[in-house]
Motif scaffolding. Structure first.
Motif, mmCIF file in Angstrom:
data_model
loop_
_atom_site.group_PDB
_atom_site.id
_atom_site.type_symbol
_atom_site.label_atom_id
_atom_site.label_comp_id
_atom_site.label_asym_id
_atom_site.label_seq_id
_atom_site.Cartn_x
_atom_site.Cartn_y
_atom_site.Cartn_z
ATOM 1 N N ASP A 304 -16.253 31.950 31.049
ATOM 2 C CA ASP A 304 -14.754 30.933 31.939
ATOM 3 C C ASP A 304 -14.813 30.029 32.848
ATOM 4 O O ASP A 304 -15.602 30.765 33.643
ATOM 5 C CB ASP A 304 -13.262 31.777 32.007
ATOM 6 C CG ASP A 304 -13.053 32.468 30.811
ATOM 7 O OD1 ASP A 304 -13.904 32.453 29.424
ATOM 8 O OD2 ASP A 304 -12.365 33.295 31.205
ATOM 9 N N PRO A 305 -14.915 28.110 32.847
ATOM 10 C CA PRO A 305 -14.821 27.740 33.986
ATOM 11 C C PRO A 305 -13.797 28.489 35.022
ATOM 12 O O PRO A 305 -12.613 28.856 35.001
ATOM 13 C CB PRO A 305 -15.112 26.495 33.673
ATOM 14 C CG PRO A 305 -13.864 26.611 32.392
ATOM 15 C CD PRO A 305 -13.989 28.318 31.402
ATOM 16 N N ASP A 306 -13.693 27.804 36.225
ATOM 17 C CA ASP A 306 -12.839 28.001 37.133
ATOM 18 C C ASP A 306 -11.507 27.076 37.303
ATOM 19 O O ASP A 306 -10.110 27.674 37.284
ATOM 20 C CB ASP A 306 -13.392 27.174 38.697
ATOM 21 C CG ASP A 306 -14.647 27.994 39.136
ATOM 22 O OD1 ASP A 306 -15.165 29.455 38.796
ATOM 23 O OD2 ASP A 306 -15.608 27.743 39.282
ATOM 24 N N GLY A 307 -11.855 26.472 36.073
ATOM 25 C CA GLY A 307 -10.179 24.919 35.948
ATOM 26 C C GLY A 307 -10.662 24.030 35.322
ATOM 27 O O GLY A 307 -11.851 23.877 34.281
ATOM 28 N N GLY A 308 -9.530 23.423 34.715
ATOM 29 C CA GLY A 308 -9.649 22.422 34.017
ATOM 30 C C GLY A 308 -9.715 22.575 32.985
ATOM 31 O O GLY A 308 -9.210 23.640 32.354
ATOM 32 N N CYS A 309 -9.814 22.065 31.343
ATOM 33 C CA CYS A 309 -9.508 22.503 30.105
ATOM 34 C C CYS A 309 -10.717 21.409 29.660
ATOM 35 O O CYS A 309 -10.955 21.633 28.378
ATOM 36 C CB CYS A 309 -8.972 21.196 29.459
ATOM 37 S SG CYS A 309 -8.625 19.845 29.599
#
Length: 384
Positions: A304-309
């Protein structure tokens, strides 16, 4: 200035974005309709919309819009804001205004192509600083320090990052701003995904808030989910720089769309509702995406990335990511972006990655088509 090379990603989108049945690599959050947006307007902005005439607006941007934008920053005013027709125009003007043939720039890799291509085209030299997958794509300030030269004029970063979704930790970002302030370097910070952090603790301060040479780029397109407005901006307390960029805008859009400026003002005043909605959607979609990748551990590696979409998944199949993405879009109508579209002239980019998006509704429909393609093609190694 030499002719700019083809924009690989946008050329790919020109072919596939509106033809593919399942846009699974979209870099914007789910949008809303006009009626829903206008329902968020206060009395003043509703009246402004109802009485709107289609005349030109100010090159810097309508005063009401600039004030609304300034309210999203600590310690800034409307005088620190210059509006553009989307973020790309702002990025272009900033690079043109900041860099010359005798300058050196530093940019993070991987990146959105224009953040690298423009400095490479304009400046004497450009150094890439790697965001390494083994470090969860996080920036290492030691790499930045090692890249510095006496003629370094600009450091360009993007957090949350496109395509990886990584965010620098607070200590690193603070050290980066301090380094730039000490050396008189402009820090160009692409912040278009700010507000979509997986954990609010990860949210960074905005560069324009930290020191005079901090430059913050933002837009209504990504975290707010309103790309059709084509409203972006740069926030900066270096007013001489803003003046130079404004003069460049005279050769480009000249001014923004007046209806879009009113609509963007409405959205910014209701920004917490929009951002809360989009964060919740990203959180829900991340769970669905994670579950999908977990079904196929022999084909995909995902964090899972830290942020964004958007995130940068790894493909493990023997056919390679380029073939995999090509077959998916041609045979199943599932659009992803392979590593070749994020190739850098400065540093290697992992050749087994692809960008996937999770900011839009009905992600399960695209995942269903993707899953069906994998099973039909015999690519799945079923675990015992």
């Amino acid at each position: 200035m030499t002719t700019l090379p083809d924009f690989r990603l946008e050329t790919h989108f020109s072919r596939w974005e509106f033809k593919a049945r399942h846009h699974m690599t979209a870099s914007d959050a789910e949008t809303i309709g006009m009626g829903e947006l206008l329902a968020l307007a206060d009395d003043t902005d509703r009246e402004a919309w109802d009485k709107l005439t289609l005349r030109y607006t100010e090159t810097y941007g309508a005063p009401a819009l600039r004030s609304a934008i300034a309210s999203t920053y600590q310690g800034l005013s409307a005088a620190d804001i210059l509006c553009f027709a989307g973020a790309e125009e702002g990025l272009y003007c900033a690079m043109m205004a900041l860099l010359g043939p005798g300058d050196h720039a530093i940019v993070t890799v991987p990146n959105y192509q224009s953040m690298e291509t423009l400095p490479v085209t304009i400046a004497a030299s450009v150094t890439g600083v790697p965001l390494r997958p083994e470090n969860n794509w996080r920036l290492d300030i030691a790499d930045v320090r090692a890249a510095l030269k006496p003629n370094t004029k600009l450091i360009a970063v993007n957090f949350p990052n496109n395509p990886t979704g990584s965010i620098a930790d607070h200590q690193t970002f603070k050290a980066l701003a301090e380094l730039c302030a000490e050396r008189g370097i402009h820090l160009f910070s692409d912040e278009v995904y700010r507000g979509l952090e997986r954990d609010p603790v990860l949210r960074l301060p905005q560069a324009a808030e930290l020191f005079e040479r901090g430059i913050s780029l933002n837009v209504m397109s990504k975290a707010y989910g309103l790309p059709g407005l084509r409203i972006g901006w740069i926030a900066c307390r270096d007013h001489h720089l803003l003046e130079r960029m404004e003069k460049m805008k005279h050769y480009l859009s000249i001014c923004n769309s007046r209806p879009s400026e009113v609509l963007a003002t409405i959205a910014l005043k209701a920004r917490e509702r929009l951002l809360d909605r989009n964060r919740a959607l990203c959180t829900e979609n991340l769970q669905k995406l994670g579950a999908f990748f977990a079904e196929f551990p022999d084909l995909y590696e995902w964090r899972d990335p830290d942020g964004g979409c958007v995130g940068f998944a790894r493909y493990l199949g023997s056919d390679g990511v380029e073939t995999h993405c090509r077959r998916l879009v041609e045979e199943a109508g599932v659009l992803l972006l392979p590593s070749s579209l994020f190739v850098s002239d400065l540093l290697p980019v992992a050749p087994d990655r692809f960008r996937v998006g999770f900011g839009r509704k009905k992600i399960e429909v695209g995942l269903g088509a993707w899953r069906e393609h994998l099973h039909a093609g015999g690519a799945v190694k079923r675990s015992a």
